[in-house]
Design an enzyme around this catalytic site. Structure first.
Site, PDB file in Angstrom:
ATOM      1  N   TYR A 229     -80.657  -8.389 -57.793  1.00  0.00           N
ATOM      2  CA  TYR A 229     -81.459  -9.262 -56.933  1.00  0.00           C
ATOM      3  C   TYR A 229     -81.951  -8.438 -55.747  1.00  0.00           C
ATOM      4  CZ  TYR A 229     -77.545  -9.745 -53.583  1.00  0.00           C
ATOM      5  OH  TYR A 229     -76.557  -9.515 -52.662  1.00  0.00           O
ATOM      6  N   CYS A 230     -82.977  -8.947 -55.070  1.00  0.00           N
ATOM      7  CA  CYS A 230     -83.521  -8.234 -53.910  1.00  0.00           C
ATOM      8  C   CYS A 230     -83.929  -9.249 -52.847  1.00  0.00           C
ATOM      9  CB  CYS A 230     -84.695  -7.346 -54.323  1.00  0.00           C
ATOM     10  SG  CYS A 230     -86.117  -8.254 -54.974  1.00  0.00           S
ATOM     11  N   ARG A 231     -84.968  -8.941 -52.107  1.00  0.00           N
ATOM     12  CA  ARG A 231     -85.405  -9.827 -51.025  1.00  0.00           C
ATOM     13  C   ARG A 231     -86.235 -10.988 -51.551  1.00  0.00           C
ATOM     14  NH1 ARG A 231     -86.139  -9.789 -45.506  1.00  0.00           N
ATOM     15  NH2 ARG A 231     -88.007 -10.797 -44.692  1.00  0.00           N
TER      16      ARG A 231
END
Length: 266
Positions: A229-231
């Site tokens: 996952y990221c931003r």
């Protein structure tokens, strides 16, 4: 649009659909359609519209300084996106993964979210060849079409979702996989990770994955289930692609940490 009094034909009584639109013309069309005619504040017919748009964060100083410059599609996307958020109070679509199909989405890094939102919502479409063509000039026909789709959601034409194109999974499914030993990886920067992350995740920045995915996941078997996952979902998508190419066979994309479901997990 003509019936609404927003646009008129040219002096020869034709629409001139392929003629380009200026910054001031697009702003005036958008605001006139919403609020009706605005009185000018100086000798320029468009001054009332431009002043309102600038004061309310709909346009930037650049459009204000060059009102008669032909507007590009990416600038139009930004202005329409600002109208969508600030005037029509319509929230962004958290799942804008279909915009990733546009090969030129990242040509303008400051335009990514603007282009992605108007594209996934079906307000502005691609050119039919996998491109948005953001640097092309906006035509009168395109402006007319975009404004109608902005105000009339039933007219929108969102792109078709390619089912699970990037191994997207839900938080619920991710939790199930984690219970069975899946590795949850935060691909944001180390600083971002330090400010808040999902419990149980480890930090492996996307730059490290791009540089050498095998080194970034040293000691991790190729068949290990990895969830990234990221931003906002962009770098997690890239991570899935890179890790797949590097031979990891079970990689899933949880998307962006700022989705409503993910916020609860921080």
């Amino acid at each position: 649009m003509t019936e609404r009094g927003v646009i008129t034909g040219k002096k020869d009584e034709v629409f001139s659909s392929e003629e380009t639109v200026t910054n001031a013309q697009l702003v005036a069309m958008l605001l006139k359609n919403r609020y009706g005619a605005m009185e000018p504040i100086n000798e320029h017919w468009y001054s009332g519209y431009m002043d309102y748009a600038l004061r309310n964060g709909i346009i930037t100083d650049l459009e204000s300084e060059f009102p008669n410059a032909a507007i590009t599609r990416q600038s139009a996307a930004r202005i329409i996106h600002e109208m969508l958020n600030k005037v029509y109070n319509e929230a962004d679509d958290e799942n804008w993964i279909t915009a990733e199909a546009l090969a030129d989405l990242y040509d303008c890094h400051t335009c990514v979210m603007h282009v992605a939102q108007v594209y996934v919502k079906g307000i502005m479409t691609g050119s039919g060849d996998g491109l948005f063509r953001g640097t092309d000039k906006l035509t009168r026909a395109q402006a007319d079409e975009a404004i109608m789709r902005l105000v009339e959601p039933s007219l929108r034409v969102p792109p078709k979702q390619n089912v699970n194109i990037d191994n997207l999974i839900t938080m619920e499914r991710a939790s199930e996989l984690m219970e069975n030993g899946a590795l949850l990886v935060d691909v944001r920067s180390a600083d971002d990770y330090a400010t808040g992350h999902i419990k149980g995740s480890i930090s492996t920045p996307i730059d490290n994955i791009i540089s050498d995915p095998r080194a970034a996941f040293m000691g991790i078997e190729s068949d290990t289930t990895i969830i990234v996952y990221c931003r906002r979902g962009t770098n997690s998508r890239r991570a899935v692609q890179i890790l797949n190419e590097a031979g990891y066979t079970s990689v899933y994309n949880l998307g962006g940490i700022f989705s409503e479901a993910m916020k609860k997990m921080i």
